[in-house]
Design a protein around this motif. Structure first.
Motif, PDB file in Angstrom:
ATOM      1  N   UNK A  19       0.898  -1.304  -0.002  1.00 48.66           N
ATOM      2  CA  UNK A  19      -0.016  -0.115   0.037  1.00 48.66           C
ATOM      3  C   UNK A  19       0.971   1.352  -0.172  1.00 48.66           C
ATOM      4  N   UNK A  20       2.029   1.307  -0.506  1.00 48.39           N
ATOM      5  CA  UNK A  20       2.931   2.528  -0.917  1.00 48.39           C
ATOM      6  C   UNK A  20       3.407   2.850   0.699  1.00 48.39           C
ATOM      7  N   UNK A  21       3.589   2.005   1.464  1.00 45.61           N
ATOM      8  CA  UNK A  21       4.048   2.423   3.027  1.00 45.61           C
ATOM      9  C   UNK A  21       5.407   1.768   3.129  1.00 45.61           C
ATOM     10  N   UNK A  22       6.123   1.366   1.802  1.00 50.32           N
ATOM     11  CA  UNK A  22       7.426   0.877   2.250  1.00 50.32           C
ATOM     12  C   UNK A  22       8.239   1.550   1.151  1.00 50.32           C
ATOM     13  N   UNK A  23       9.622   2.085   1.619  1.00 53.35           N
ATOM     14  CA  UNK A  23      10.471   2.390   0.781  1.00 53.35           C
ATOM     15  C   UNK A  23      11.631   1.570   0.895  1.00 53.35           C
ATOM     16  N   UNK A  24      11.809   0.791  -0.676  1.00 52.72           N
ATOM     17  CA  UNK A  24      12.736  -0.408  -0.633  1.00 52.72           C
ATOM     18  C   UNK A  24      13.940   0.508  -1.469  1.00 52.72           C
ATOM     19  N   UNK A  25      15.105   0.540  -0.716  1.00 51.03           N
ATOM     20  CA  UNK A  25      16.059   1.091  -1.028  1.00 51.03           C
ATOM     21  C   UNK A  25      17.387  -0.016  -1.497  1.00 51.03           C
ATOM     22  N   UNK A  26      18.089   0.311  -2.724  1.00 49.12           N
ATOM     23  CA  UNK A  26      19.151  -0.850  -3.076  1.00 49.12           C
ATOM     24  C   UNK A  26      20.437  -0.081  -2.926  1.00 49.12           C
ATOM     25  N   UNK A  27      21.492  -0.556  -2.341  1.00 52.71           N
ATOM     26  CA  UNK A  27      22.667  -0.146  -2.058  1.00 52.71           C
ATOM     27  C   UNK A  27      23.602  -0.239  -3.403  1.00 52.71           C
ATOM     28  N   UNK A  28      23.854   0.591  -3.921  1.00 46.67           N
ATOM     29  CA  UNK A  28      24.544   0.910  -5.303  1.00 46.67           C
ATOM     30  C   UNK A  28      25.918   1.333  -5.123  1.00 46.67           C
ATOM     31  N   UNK A  29      26.976   0.959  -5.992  1.00 43.05           N
ATOM     32  CA  UNK A  29      28.201   1.280  -6.081  1.00 43.05           C
ATOM     33  C   UNK A  29      28.572   1.312  -7.463  1.00 43.05           C
ATOM     34  N   UNK A  30      29.852   1.958  -7.678  1.00 47.84           N
ATOM     35  CA  UNK A  30      30.622   1.611  -9.084  1.00 47.84           C
ATOM     36  C   UNK A  30      31.065   0.186  -8.908  1.00 47.84           C
ATOM     37  N   UNK A  31      31.165  -0.404 -10.193  1.00 45.71           N
ATOM     38  CA  UNK A  31      31.730  -1.665 -10.453  1.00 45.71           C
ATOM     39  C   UNK A  31      33.073  -2.041  -9.620  1.00 45.71           C
ATOM     40  N   UNK A  32      33.864  -0.690  -9.776  1.00 44.46           N
ATOM     41  CA  UNK A  32      35.370  -1.092  -8.992  1.00 44.46           C
ATOM     42  C   UNK A  32      35.261  -1.536  -7.600  1.00 44.46           C
ATOM     43  N   UNK A  33      34.239  -0.844  -6.849  1.00 43.70           N
ATOM     44  CA  UNK A  33      33.869  -1.047  -5.433  1.00 43.70           C
ATOM     45  C   UNK A  33      33.062  -2.331  -5.209  1.00 43.70           C
ATOM     46  N   UNK A  34      31.997  -2.700  -5.942  1.00 44.11           N
ATOM     47  CA  UNK A  34      31.093  -3.795  -5.940  1.00 44.11           C
ATOM     48  C   UNK A  34      32.035  -5.195  -6.455  1.00 44.11           C
TER      49      UNK A  34
END
Length: 380
Positions: A228-243
């Motif tokens: 019901x739109x009550x959750x914000x799902x966040x994805x941790x992103x970084x440059x390929x060099x870090x990942x």
């Protein structure tokens, strides 16, 4: 039902349920969308050792977790008391290896029912678990959680969620709750089911919003939930060099981007947590590539936020991380950092002011240009 750990099968080669015996004809294959990139998914964590404390075993959600483990043929032990067996090894590396292969199902202690604020992320933080199966060489949990890095998931989830209700401020339009300060909840979701239950609970709370973040990509169990739109799902992103170098055991960048797209298509509010930002050689080019790929992924209207977090470490976390990852390529040179004191008198090492300003200027300008619909919540 509980089985001895010695009988635990090796699961990595097991085919998924419903795996086709015969290949599907191309003529019968469903149409594909224009978004092609799938990436390398994270392998589902299969802990070698799983323990339930006696109190956790009595919880309804503890039994739900046990049913999941039975379905995955993951063996576990039920302790006679509320103590875990000794998990240490003869060396730091041995302790680390054993702990990182251990899942403990315990009850959250009473202290965790007294929620604390966590600005600028949210009004309050609460915990579904503490510890994480990933192997990030900059891990912020090092030095923050005492003892061996065992993942502890909480069986008294129903009480945790009921307690959250007392912290919803009736004088505010919205009270926000952060669930991933000390864990990656998606990394253990296949074992616990805690994140899905939490999202569903917040779906019935019109004045509260859940926030969580992950480096994993298996979001399928979350797509049809009544959020019901009550959750914000966040994805941790970084440059390929870090990942590729520093985030062992996690999904690669393309897989995370694909997960973000799927969550947005399911109607979730989404967020990009760019962390930890690092000014490595050619960092502008690599981060430009990251932002270009994110823009290509989100080629439809979305509710999007950004959080920008630079790398930092404390003397204690540095010592622990170098014990865990002695061959890391992460820069821990204190001479290249500025010392930042906190109100308790301890300190951490951050990038010098000039580098911080350069990083902030670059990302805020690029996001404003390429993501005009998004909000940058903070830079730190």
């Amino acid at each position: 039902m509980p089985r001895p750990l010695s009988e635990a099968p090796h699961l990595s080669a097991r085919l998924p349920a419903g795996h086709a015996d015969q290949p599907i004809s191309q003529a019968d294959a469903p149409p594909v969308t224009t978004f092609q990139s799938q990436g390398r998914s994270a392998r589902a964590w299969k802990p070698k050792h799983v323990y339930f404390t006696a109190a956790a075993w009595e919880e309804e959600h503890g039994r739900r977790i046990a049913e999941r483990l039975d379905g995955l043929d993951v063996s576990y032990e039920v302790m006679k008391a509320n103590r875990l067996p000794k998990l240490g090894g003869s060396t730091t590396r041995e302790t680390y290896r054993k702990a990182k292969n251990t899942l403990a199902i315990v009850n959250a202690p009473p202290s965790q029912f007294r929620l604390t604020p966590i600005p600028p992320s949210a009004d309050w933080q609460f915990h579904l678990a503490k510890g994480c199966p990933a192997h990030c060489q900059y891990c912020y949990l090092a030095g923050s959680l005492p003892g061996a890095p065992v993942t502890r998931a909480y069986a008294n989830l129903d009480q945790i969620l009921e307690n959250n209700a007392a912290y919803i401020d009736p004088n505010k339009d919205l009270t926000t709750f952060e669930a991933s300060c000390y864990t990656d909840p998606l990394g253990i979701e296949h074992l616990t089911g805690s994140l899905a239950r939490t999202i569903s609970w917040f779906g019935d709370q019109p004045a509260a919003r859940l926030r969580w973040v992950t480096k994993y990509d298996d979001v399928t169990p979350l797509l049809d939930l009544p959020h019901n739109g009550q959750t914000r799902c966040r994805i941790s992103l970084n440059a390929d060099w870090v990942t590729r170098r520093l985030e062992g055991g996690t999904a690669d960048l393309d897989a995370r981007l694909g997960a973000m797209r799927r969550l947005a298509e399911a109607g979730y509010r989404i967020g990009a947590v760019l962390a930890p930002l690092m000014p490595f050689e050619n960092w502008q080019e690599d981060y430009a590539d990251l932002l270009d790929r994110l823009r290509s992924t989100l080629d439809f209207p979305v509710d999007l936020t950004f959080e920008l977090i630079t790398h930092r470490f404390t003397p204690g976390s540095k010592e622990i991380l170098l014990d865990w990852y002695p061959n890391t390529s992460l820069d821990f040179d204190e001479e290249r950092r500025s010392k930042k004191l906190n109100k308790f008198g301890s300190h951490k090492f951050v990038y010098p002011r000039e580098q911080m300003q350069e990083l902030k200027g670059y990302f805020t300008d690029r996001i404003a240009r390429d993501f005009p619909e998004a909000e940058v919540l903070y830079f730190t």
